[in-house]
Design an enzyme around this catalytic site. Structure first.
Site, mmCIF file in Angstrom:
data_model
loop_
_atom_site.group_PDB
_atom_site.id
_atom_site.type_symbol
_atom_site.label_atom_id
_atom_site.label_comp_id
_atom_site.label_asym_id
_atom_site.label_seq_id
_atom_site.Cartn_x
_atom_site.Cartn_y
_atom_site.Cartn_z
ATOM 1 N N HIS B 61 0.855 -1.196 0.000
ATOM 2 C CA HIS B 61 0.000 0.000 0.000
ATOM 3 C C HIS B 61 0.883 1.236 0.000
ATOM 4 O O HIS B 61 2.098 1.136 0.162
ATOM 5 C CB HIS B 61 -0.975 -0.013 1.179
ATOM 6 N N HIS B 63 1.285 3.909 1.982
ATOM 7 C CA HIS B 63 1.810 4.659 3.115
ATOM 8 C C HIS B 63 3.326 4.627 2.979
ATOM 9 O O HIS B 63 3.910 3.596 2.630
ATOM 10 C CB HIS B 63 1.344 4.058 4.448
ATOM 11 N N ASP B 65 5.944 4.435 4.749
ATOM 12 C CA ASP B 65 6.856 3.473 5.381
ATOM 13 C C ASP B 65 6.870 2.129 4.658
ATOM 14 O O ASP B 65 7.595 1.221 5.058
ATOM 15 C CB ASP B 65 6.530 3.313 6.876
ATOM 16 N N HIS B 66 6.075 2.024 3.580
ATOM 17 C CA HIS B 66 6.071 0.787 2.800
ATOM 18 C C HIS B 66 6.578 0.981 1.369
ATOM 19 O O HIS B 66 6.702 -0.005 0.639
ATOM 20 C CB HIS B 66 4.672 0.169 2.789
ATOM 21 N N HIS B 141 -7.282 -1.593 5.627
ATOM 22 C CA HIS B 141 -6.414 -0.581 6.201
ATOM 23 C C HIS B 141 -7.025 0.780 5.846
ATOM 24 O O HIS B 141 -8.061 0.850 5.189
ATOM 25 C CB HIS B 141 -4.994 -0.767 5.649
ATOM 26 N N ASP B 211 -0.242 -4.158 6.511
ATOM 27 C CA ASP B 211 -0.809 -3.387 7.625
ATOM 28 C C ASP B 211 -2.300 -3.652 7.655
ATOM 29 O O ASP B 211 -2.992 -3.437 6.660
ATOM 30 C CB ASP B 211 -0.586 -1.885 7.412
ATOM 31 N N HIS B 269 6.364 -4.424 12.470
ATOM 32 C CA HIS B 269 5.742 -3.118 12.273
ATOM 33 C C HIS B 269 5.455 -2.458 13.623
ATOM 34 O O HIS B 269 4.413 -1.855 13.856
ATOM 35 C CB HIS B 269 4.446 -3.250 11.456
#
EC number: 3.1.26.11
Lengths: 302, 302
Positions: B61, B63, B65-66, B141, B211, B269
């Site tokens: 996805h 976000h 941090d990914h 999510h 997530d 995570h």
């Protein structure tokens, strides 16, 4: 204090020990970030630079090693609860990229992000506050690219106490003397300001030349600067490759610093092909003695 | 070999010691990257994972941090002279972001980048080669998000040598037995395949749940998996905050793994608010004994 802290000194390909370009310019209690390669936010943490104090970010150009870390830093600032506005200066497409990345993440920043687009081939003042003045200038690179000049604001004149006392100027008037005013005594006689004051110290100046091919047009911008950062992606033998890739060598950077009458030169943006950095110094210093390597985690005082 | 190497185990805000999500799935000599937070390319170098071997990248996805590290990795792959095609699977907007970042840098990749958009709320096979099969499934999510299932291809049947010899089957025919064929002797009598072979071992399976809010709909995808990765951003006491932010807790992840009959659970995570990770294990193991922390630089064999 006026200082530059290096967070990354490597060119395109980062390694765990050499990071892409990012620098922090500190003046008094304020911080400004100059370029923001991937991993800059971790480097800020590693070197205990308080990201909440950063009020201005300047991005020289849109090669990844100079800005891929920006969206992550902005994102983290928001997650950490920042509310103070942040000003970002960079090429216009940068705003589009940032906005798209925020939009797809459904992120609403908790602070105001003021984006200021740098106009192609332009030059001029970006901002001025009571302590600092930042301007920019075009740099010749493969894509539109800008250098930045950071200049402390001109200080006040310095009162010469013996002289002021000799003219019987009350000390309550000293702050006006510092502002350059003449003094009129009770009897109406005029004491010229420059009889009792000295000019302020020359404002210190840091000039960041970003990524650049060898270019004599940079000399006027570097003129008399206290500290100049100029990239040296390659050692002197690779001057041809440097030119092809719009980069510079040690001898070229040092030659410009010498001709510009700069006080000190900082060299960086080393190609990842080099494991040893000492040869960069060995080649630069004979041309411009007061050269230093831009080393990660090191702060250079002006 | 079928294994998962953790490159980052932290949630949103990276630190120099805990990086955002990225994992390498290794099977035989092939590597696949699962998510690619900022700094992943440096982590690959640090843990001596050869990026040139990566053929597939899966992004769960958008976000940061990914995926904030993806453009830097792609850029470096090209600078390092990669010519092999690279397949990237992710939400459709990711392609737009990557293309824009390449365009503003005037970068032409030296290799073919094949982008495969993951369709919202869809599920299904992403690709299959002779060894591996990867499918995806939707995860709940805050924005569209996907989990991935990595399954070794079904192996061949195993010949029981004593039985095969008893039926006087020549060893030259064994590879056909492994493919499931019956054997016809010279006299015309049929030896049924399952008289002389055993079924192949069950193909091993790794399931990455990305997530996710606590969601029982994940159980069918996790069913009987050899290894399940499920996020545990928070400890159990913060289940309310977890739900608000579409994340999960230790007890929730362990509960799902238990109900799905998974063989082993990997948790990660972790919110950057936690400095100690042991409490995550202490809370998960009573619910699902075979739980491990996803630790950076650690490889988990299936």
């Amino acid at each position: 204090m006026f200082a530059v802290t290096i967070l990354g000194n490597n060119s395109a390909i980062p390694t765990p020990d050499r990071h892409p370009t990012a620098q922090v310019v500190t003046y008094n209690e304020q911080l400004m970030l100059v370029d923001c390669g991937e991993g800059t936010q971790m480097q800020l943490t590693r070197y205990k630079v308080r990201r909440s104090r950063i009020r201005y970010i300047f991005i020289s150009h849109l090669h990844g090693d100079h800005y891929f870390g920006l969206i992550g830093l902005i994102n983290s600032m928001s997650l950490l609860g920042r509310t103070e506005p942040l000003a970002v200066y960079g090429p216009p497409e940068l705003e589009e990229i940032l906005m798209m990345q925020l939009r797809v993440a459904a992120t609403t920043l908790r602070f105001e992000l003021h984006f200021h687009a740098l106009l192609p081939e332009a030059t001029g003042l970006l901002f001025r506050d009571k302590d600092m003045e930042v301007s920019y200038f075009p740099v010749k690179h493969r894509i539109p690219c800008y250098g930045f000049s950071f200049s402390m604001q001109r200080r006040k004149r310095r009162v010469i106490p013996e002289q002021a006392r000799a003219y019987e100027i009350p000390s309550a008037f000293y702050s006006k003397l510092q502002d350059g005013e003449d003094y009129e005594s009770k009897t109406g006689s005029i004491v010229k300001n420059d009889w009792v004051t000295l000019p302020p110290p020359r404002p210190k100046r840091y000039v960041y030349c970003a990524d650049s091919i060898y270019d004599e047009d940079l000399i006027p911008y570097m003129q008399d600067a206290d500290l100049v950062y100029h990239e040296t992606t390659y050692l002197a033998d690779l001057h041809q490759r440097a030119a092809e890739r719009y980069h510079s060598t040690t001898v070229q950077a040092a030659g410009l610093a010498a001709r510009a009458g700069a006080k000190r030169l900082l060299i960086g943006h080393f190609s990842s092909k080099y494991t040893e950095l000492q040869p960069f110094l060995d080649e630069s210093r004979p041309v411009f003695e007061n050269t230093d390597l831009a080393l990660e985690g090191t702060t250079y005082l002006l």
